[in-house]
Scaffold this active site. Sequence first.
Site, PDB file in Angstrom:
ATOM      1  N   THR A   1      -5.764  -8.042  -5.598  1.00 25.89           N
ATOM      2  CA  THR A   1      -4.894  -6.964  -5.099  1.00 25.89           C
ATOM      3  C   THR A   1      -5.580  -6.120  -4.040  1.00 25.89           C
ATOM      4  O   THR A   1      -4.954  -5.709  -3.061  1.00 25.89           O
ATOM      5  CB  THR A   1      -4.482  -6.047  -6.274  1.00 25.89           C
ATOM      6  OG1 THR A   1      -3.696  -6.808  -7.170  1.00 25.89           O
ATOM      7  CG2 THR A   1      -3.680  -4.849  -5.808  1.00 25.89           C
TER       8      THR A   1
ATOM      9  N   ASP B   1      -7.131  -9.345 -12.662  1.00 22.63           N
ATOM     10  CA  ASP B   1      -6.560 -10.039 -13.832  1.00 22.63           C
ATOM     11  C   ASP B   1      -7.585 -10.863 -14.608  1.00 22.63           C
ATOM     12  O   ASP B   1      -7.560 -10.892 -15.837  1.00 22.63           O
ATOM     13  CB  ASP B   1      -5.386 -10.934 -13.403  1.00 22.63           C
ATOM     14  CG  ASP B   1      -4.168 -10.102 -13.007  1.00 22.63           C
ATOM     15  OD1 ASP B   1      -4.147  -8.901 -13.336  1.00 22.63           O
ATOM     16  OD2 ASP B   1      -3.262 -10.649 -12.369  1.00 22.63           O
TER      17      ASP B   1
HETATM   18  N1  ASP Z   1      -2.975 -10.554  -9.648  1.00 28.35           N
HETATM   19  C1  ASP Z   1      -4.051  -9.775  -9.064  1.00 28.35           C
HETATM   20  C2  ASP Z   1      -5.327 -10.574  -9.171  1.00 28.35           C
HETATM   21  O1  ASP Z   1      -5.879 -10.638 -10.220  1.00 28.35           O
HETATM   22  C3  ASP Z   1      -4.178  -8.476  -9.748  1.00 28.35           C
HETATM   23  C4  ASP Z   1      -5.258  -7.567  -9.218  1.00 28.35           C
HETATM   24  O2  ASP Z   1      -6.093  -7.910  -8.439  1.00 28.35           O
HETATM   25  O3  ASP Z   1      -5.236  -6.361  -9.629  1.00 28.35           O
HETATM   26  O4  ASP Z   1      -5.755 -11.158  -8.207  1.00 28.35           O
END
Ligand code: ASP
Length: 337
Positions: free
Chosen positions: A13, A87
């Site tokens: 993210t 994640d």
């Molecule tokens: N789906 C994202 C990831 O893990 C969530 C994040 O980075 O907060 O890459």
Amino acid sequence: MMKRILLIATGGTIASRYTENGLSPQISGEELLSFVPEAKEFCRTDVISPFSLDSTNVRREQWLDLEKVVEDNYDSYDGFVICHGTDTMAYTAAALSYLIQNSRKPIILTGAQRPIDLPVTDARTNLLDSLRFAAHERAHGVCIVFNGQVIAGTRAKKERTQSYNAFSSINYPPIAVIQEKRIIFYIDDIDQVKDEIVFYHDLNQKVFLYKLIPGSDGKVLKLLLPDYDALIIESFGVGGIPAYEENGIAEALKEWKEAGKMVVMATQVTNEGSDMSVYQVGQTIKDDFDLPESFDMTLESTVTKVMWILSESRDPQELKRLFYKTINHDILFNNNL
Ligand code: ASP
């Protein structure tokens, strides 16, 4: 002398932009750095990007890539900051804790709950804190820096999907906290790192995590047996195995043990860990099958530690010894052997 830091950008993210199909990693490592110009006051930073993924797709291959990037560049830098999706960050941090042991240099993982180019975001603080911590004389080993906390790489768990305090340090205090420019260490133990750094280059992916629900039976365990080298059972509470007539779990475990596979007990309760000696439903099965248990280790550490030890040995006694060996603060309650 200004510290030299290698920023390892891997997506997540923190580096994402909105697309028609939702957020996806688009922002380069150089761009990430441009959002924290203050970092130039205390470190010189180079950037490398071995992959750019949502961390949902990060797995063994990427963990081994990250190990290699750190190993190849180890002598050229004072510290490493890995920008990573949240994640699976706790898994990556645990895996790297086993792949890179006794590091006197810091290997920091960070990320964010919001992309770095939004007006309101935790990303800039997390990245700046990580660089600041990585440039600190007494920082060492694999840690996560997030929301002002420094968490040992083996003790982190993502407990919140939205809030800035996404990670908790489980069954262990945070290593340090970061308040603006101040770093306050709770565990300042670099002087205890006496052994030489060791880099490992393999992990065994054939580990299955089986979460019990009330009424689970042993049928699926028999089906899994040919394809896996280890089974981790996420049990209830301090730990037990259902044992009523038609349930068949003990029978399946017997087959796993006879096939020379590793079976480990863990708990689905996040805090305070397992202790199978407490109840008859735990003690009997533990004794019958000589099962190692996770005690106060996190599930993320238990899984990646089993992947690591299985790439090192197949001897049950050696596996047990390695499983209970404390690495990067991963287990305290291992003194009952
Ligand atoms: N789906 C994202 C990831 O893990 C969530 C994040 O980075 O907060 O890459």
